[in-house]
Design a protein around this motif. Sequence first.
Motif, PDB file in Angstrom:
ATOM      1  N   HIS A  19       0.821  -1.207  -0.024  1.00 17.19           N
ATOM      2  CA  HIS A  19       0.003   0.093  -0.077  1.00 17.19           C
ATOM      3  C   HIS A  19       0.956   1.249  -0.089  1.00 17.19           C
ATOM      4  CE1 HIS A  19      -3.896  -1.898   1.971  1.00 17.19           C
ATOM      5  NE2 HIS A  19      -3.835  -1.966   0.457  1.00 17.19           N
ATOM      6  N   THR A  20       0.441   2.280  -0.622  1.00 13.98           N
ATOM      7  CA  THR A  20       0.996   3.473  -0.559  1.00 13.98           C
ATOM      8  C   THR A  20       0.225   4.541   0.017  1.00 13.98           C
ATOM      9  OG1 THR A  20       0.233   4.626  -2.654  1.00 13.98           O
ATOM     10  CG2 THR A  20       1.914   2.945  -3.129  1.00 13.98           C
ATOM     11  N   ALA A  21       1.006   5.776   0.626  1.00 14.91           N
ATOM     12  CA  ALA A  21       0.436   7.007   0.690  1.00 14.91           C
ATOM     13  C   ALA A  21       1.637   7.862   1.219  1.00 14.91           C
ATOM     14  CB  ALA A  21      -0.576   6.951   2.233  1.00 14.91           C
ATOM     15  N   GLY A  22       1.284   9.366   0.981  1.00  9.51           N
ATOM     16  CA  GLY A  22       2.190  10.342   1.493  1.00  9.51           C
ATOM     17  C   GLY A  22       2.390  10.340   3.007  1.00  9.51           C
ATOM     18  N   ARG A  57      -0.923  11.123   5.250  1.00 10.62           N
ATOM     19  CA  ARG A  57      -1.464  10.047   4.291  1.00 10.62           C
ATOM     20  C   ARG A  57      -2.329  10.635   2.918  1.00 10.62           C
ATOM     21  NH1 ARG A  57      -4.297   4.874   7.282  1.00 10.62           N
ATOM     22  NH2 ARG A  57      -4.352   3.532   5.202  1.00 10.62           N
ATOM     23  N   ASN A  58      -1.660  11.689   2.584  1.00  7.53           N
ATOM     24  CA  ASN A  58      -2.204  12.366   1.217  1.00  7.53           C
ATOM     25  C   ASN A  58      -1.668  11.990  -0.041  1.00  7.53           C
ATOM     26  OD1 ASN A  58      -2.626  14.955   3.723  1.00  7.53           O
ATOM     27  ND2 ASN A  58      -4.301  13.689   2.989  1.00  7.53           N
ATOM     28  N   GLU A  59      -1.498  12.915  -0.938  1.00  6.98           N
ATOM     29  CA  GLU A  59      -0.909  12.572  -2.263  1.00  6.98           C
ATOM     30  C   GLU A  59       0.650  12.161  -2.048  1.00  6.98           C
ATOM     31  OE1 GLU A  59      -4.615  14.739  -3.415  1.00  6.98           O
ATOM     32  OE2 GLU A  59      -3.246  14.889  -1.783  1.00  6.98           O
ATOM     33  N   GLU A  97      -3.266   3.963  -1.339  1.00  8.19           N
ATOM     34  CA  GLU A  97      -4.335   3.999  -0.065  1.00  8.19           C
ATOM     35  C   GLU A  97      -4.188   5.229   0.515  1.00  8.19           C
ATOM     36  OE1 GLU A  97      -6.007   1.322   3.514  1.00  8.19           O
ATOM     37  OE2 GLU A  97      -3.966   1.447   3.329  1.00  8.19           O
ATOM     38  N   PHE A  98      -3.726   6.477  -0.063  1.00  8.36           N
ATOM     39  CA  PHE A  98      -3.955   8.016   0.280  1.00  8.36           C
ATOM     40  C   PHE A  98      -5.284   8.441   0.134  1.00  8.36           C
ATOM     41  CE2 PHE A  98      -2.707   8.007  -4.102  1.00  8.36           C
ATOM     42  CZ  PHE A  98      -3.392   9.378  -4.746  1.00  8.36           C
ATOM     43  N   LEU A 129      -4.908  10.753  -7.965  1.00  8.73           N
ATOM     44  CA  LEU A 129      -4.677   9.148  -8.187  1.00  8.73           C
ATOM     45  C   LEU A 129      -3.955   9.078  -9.347  1.00  8.73           C
ATOM     46  CD1 LEU A 129      -5.289   6.331  -7.060  1.00  8.73           C
ATOM     47  CD2 LEU A 129      -7.572   6.455  -8.708  1.00  8.73           C
ATOM     48  N   ALA A 130      -4.196   9.685 -10.380  1.00 11.48           N
ATOM     49  CA  ALA A 130      -3.285   9.555 -11.620  1.00 11.48           C
ATOM     50  C   ALA A 130      -2.101   9.876 -11.285  1.00 11.48           C
ATOM     51  CB  ALA A 130      -3.970  10.156 -12.939  1.00 11.48           C
ATOM     52  N   GLN A 131      -1.776  10.860 -10.607  1.00 12.57           N
ATOM     53  CA  GLN A 131      -0.374  11.496 -10.403  1.00 12.57           C
ATOM     54  C   GLN A 131       0.286  10.423  -9.275  1.00 12.57           C
ATOM     55  OE1 GLN A 131       0.312  13.719  -7.103  1.00 12.57           O
ATOM     56  NE2 GLN A 131       2.027  14.648  -7.851  1.00 12.57           N
ATOM     57  N   GLY A 132      -0.418   9.846  -8.404  1.00 11.64           N
ATOM     58  CA  GLY A 132       0.009   8.851  -7.834  1.00 11.64           C
ATOM     59  C   GLY A 132       0.565   7.411  -8.345  1.00 11.64           C
TER      60      GLY A 132
END
Length: 292
Positions: A234-237, A241-243, A271-272, A283-286
């Motif tokens: 899972h990912t998140a900043g 926990r944002n972009e 999962e951000f 989401l596309a940027q992530g």
Amino acid sequence: MTKPIDTGRRESFKKVLLGGAVFSTLSSFQTKENYPYKLKGNINHGVCAWCFRDFTLEELCIESKKIGIKGIDLIGPANWHILKKHGIDSSMCNGAEISLTEGFGEVKYHEQLIKNYTEMIPKVAEAGYKNLICFSGNRRGMDDETGLKNCQLGLEKIIPLAEKHGVIIQMELLNSRVNHQDYLCDKSAFGVELCKRLGSENFKLLYDIYHMQIDEGDLIRSIQNNHQYFGHYHTAGNPGRNELDDTQEIYYPAVMKAIVATGFKGYVSHEFIPKYDDKMASLAQGVQVCDV
């Protein structure tokens, strides 16, 4: 009309990581033909539905597919028909767990959990899916050894059924410092030891990069040394926990390259919680940041 995300503040970051790709508004993603970035195909991208509650599941399927996302995490049997309608994988199934805080770490929950997973594992397999989430629950004063023994005791009752049906039970690593105080399986070392004790390819860890950055850091070395026990990411900043943008500290391209180098063929699911108005552009940027 959708508002553009903060393109000025992020322009330099986009140029460095994304080759100057323009994706400031959702209109950039109305069709695959107009999508300005061709995915490399080294990462199977997923998304966690709960982070995008502004969209119905049907809408999330449609918009995610335009971006190149193949799976949606944390969907149970009641909604699998929606994913199938749109050709989207249920990349991490749920519905057998009790809660994040009530898990395999406490024997008093074993009877209910074993019943739940015994019923759910065949359903996951019959639907053509592979991954089913589980949780350790909270520590509540337990030391690691007691927690490990309890988890092993409960999980050993369902692993043979998972092996029979080709389903992988995946315990999520969550941080206990910020978001999930007192969570038992809060370090990769705990989860890896549990994997070793169970000794089954049908039990792995959901390595949440955001959570493990908070509780232990050293992400790339952990992935390199323990990748055989990690079945999902899972990912998140972080923080926030944002972009996955220039306001957070994890350099995701390097982390993704480490994952790809291990030969991983599973899912990396985003999962951000997007904070910008154009959530699909976020989401596309992530996806682009992680597409190495």
